[in-house]
Design an enzyme around this catalytic site. Structure first.
Site, short mmCIF file in Angstrom:
data_model
loop_
_atom_site.label_atom_id
_atom_site.label_comp_id
_atom_site.label_asym_id
_atom_site.label_seq_id
_atom_site.Cartn_x
_atom_site.Cartn_y
_atom_site.Cartn_z
N ASP A 289 0.77 -1.00 0.03
CA ASP A 289 -0.01 -0.04 -0.02
C ASP A 289 0.73 1.07 0.02
OD1 ASP A 289 -2.14 1.98 0.08
OD2 ASP A 289 -2.33 1.55 2.44
N GLU B 290 -2.24 10.67 -0.75
CA GLU B 290 -3.51 9.74 -0.70
C GLU B 290 -3.78 9.48 0.51
OE1 GLU B 290 -6.19 5.92 -1.01
OE2 GLU B 290 -4.06 6.53 0.02
N HIS C 168 -1.06 -0.63 6.61
CA HIS C 168 -0.91 0.58 7.41
C HIS C 168 0.36 0.31 8.76
CE1 HIS C 168 -3.94 3.41 5.81
NE2 HIS C 168 -3.35 2.91 4.92
#
Length: 470
Positions: free
Chosen positions: A276, A310, A431
């Site tokens: 990610d 983002e 994350h």
């Protein structure tokens, strides 16, 4: 575009198997589109993408462990990608913009018996008082996304304990604040792992102190005596910083027929962000480099975007779309978004364009077909506003994309269909610091690279192909 700071121009080198520029009848264009899609899918490989992912990992390792917007790691990632795209012959723009950078200075949750519960502050959280905030808990009904989840005065003066899922963290905070809660603690939907971070998306969304804890800790708090107070300390320092989108477009294409593919290049500050969203960025970058081997225009202008910020609330893509004139928006036939395409417990999802901007439903069908060609049955998922397609859809531009899953849990049916582990998150390192080179599924990466390549190849010669039902 609103801001064009620097344009780097490099001549195109000799290109093997080049598809020549020139007007062509519809049948010829369809043939060129299929040939380009086929050869691009063959040439765009996981090995190529992994070279970029290895570079992103090295950049993060040398930059404090992350590539977050406004940090040296992101700047180096942008420079790495921009230099490769320039060398391949693209017209490259570095679009700079300012944003509110947040650095966490306090994050602590303590029970009345002195036990510390690990917690992560959400980006744009409101700060607790300097001496902390002490209050009892109240468990939200459902997933804390509607007023009905906070009945009566059950949350007034209390810290809302809310399960992750279904709506944004900002929406949960807004509902909790409306019910009179003094803070919100969100516990994870994934069974494993520790506390998690996230973003409220905008500084104005920080109506309450909001943090994330593990599922185990959340369930333990919910099962305990809710009237026993806990102490919450959350604080962030705000700082104005600058970051950059990288935009690269082909030469010689029709400027009034633009096809876009993009991915966010920034990570969270908690880790290197290799899945990610190094995976999506590497996929878009590698597709662009291989396209340069075979296409010099004659059809659409193909524009690739590597967005920044983002993770701070879609700031880079929103800055770009907000800066487009009406004619520039109208010129974009389709925007394709690729966010997390190599999750280690991968799902195979395609965004469902039903009811979205005109043409989006057709994009869903084509991307689903590209996976079906590989023997993979994709599952549609709704556009939930969590990635960079959102500003395009809001502007009426058709959009679509593929995704392999984040913190959600793989079902039994999905495990039977795709393999992997039922009941476990698609990405257990979402994350987190462990989102590194070991947090990838090569087969999922390869499958999604073929989706990107097929979509770009077809639409380069036939810009309306993806938005037209087959």
């Amino acid at each position: 575009m609103r801001t064009r700071i620097r344009t780097i121009i490099a001549p195109l080198t000799a290109l093997p198997l080049l598809l020549l520029v020139g007007a062509a009848p519809p049948d010829a264009r369809a043939d060129r589109a299929e040939r380009l899609a086929r050869v691009l899918a063959e040439d765009t490989t996981a090995d190529g993408a992994l070279r970029h992912l290895t570079a992103f990992q090295r950049i993060a390792d040398a930059s404090g462990g992350h590539r977050a917007a406004g940090s040296p790691g992101h700047e180096r990632s942008a420079r790495y990608a921009g230099e490769l795209l320039t060398a391949a012959g693209y017209r490259v723009d570095y679009q700079r913009f300012g944003f509110s950078y947040r650095e966490t200075t306090a994050e602590r949750l303590t029970t009345d018996d002195g036990r510390d519960i690990p917690i992560r502050a959400m980006t744009y959280t409101a700060n607790t008082p300097d001496d902390g905030l002490t209050a009892p808990l109240a468990v939200a009904g459902g997933l804390g996304c509607t007023p009905e989840d906070y009945p009566g005065d059950t949350h007034r003066g209390r810290i809302a304990l809310v399960e992750r899922g279904d709506c944004t963290f900002a929406a949960k905070a807004e509902q909790a604040a409306a019910a009179g809660a003094v803070a919100a603690v969100v516990y994870d939907s994934a069974p494993d792992g520790g506390p998690f971070g996230g973003t409220l998306g905008d500084p104005d969304a920080g109506v309450l102190p909001v943090g994330g804890i593990s599922r185990a800790d959340g369930l333990a708090l919910a099962a305990g005596d809710l009237d026993r107070p806990v102490r919450l300390d959350l604080a962030q320092r705000a700082e104005d910083r600058e970051t950059v989108n990288v935009l690269a477009e082909t030469r010689g294409g029709d400027p009034d027929r633009v096809v876009m593919a993009g991915a966010h290049l920034d990570s969270v500050a908690d880790g290197p962000g290799i899945n990610d969203n190094g995976s999506g960025s590497a996929g878009v970058l590698e597709t662009a480099l291989r396209l340069a081997d075979h296409y010099r225009g004659g059809g659409a202008t193909v524009r690739f975007a590597l967005w920044s910020a983002e993770e701070s609330g879609l700031l880079g893509s929103r800055h770009y779309v907000d800066g487009l004139t009406e004619d520039e928006r109208a010129a974009i036939s389709v925007y394709l978004n690729f966010d997390m395409i190599a999750s280690p417990n991968a799902g195979f999802f395609v965004h469902d364009g039903t009811g979205a901007a005109d043409g989006s439903a057709a994009v869903t069908g084509h991307l689903t077909e590209y996976l079906a060609e590989q023997g993979i049955t994709a599952e549609p998922i709704p556009f939930n506003g969590r990635s960079d397609y959102a500003p395009f859809l809001e502007a009426g531009i058709a959009a679509g994309g593929s995704h392999t899953g984040a913190e959600g849990l793989k079902t039994e049916d999905q495990a039977a269909r795709w393999g992997g582990t039922a009941g476990a998150p698609y990405d257990p390192c979402y994350h987190a610091a462990c989102d590194d080179l070991g947090n990838l599924d090569r087969a999922a990466l390869e499958a999604n690279l073929r989706v990107i390549a097929r979509a770009v190849g077809h639409s380069a010669w036939l810009p309306d192909a993806l938005t037209t039902p087959r």
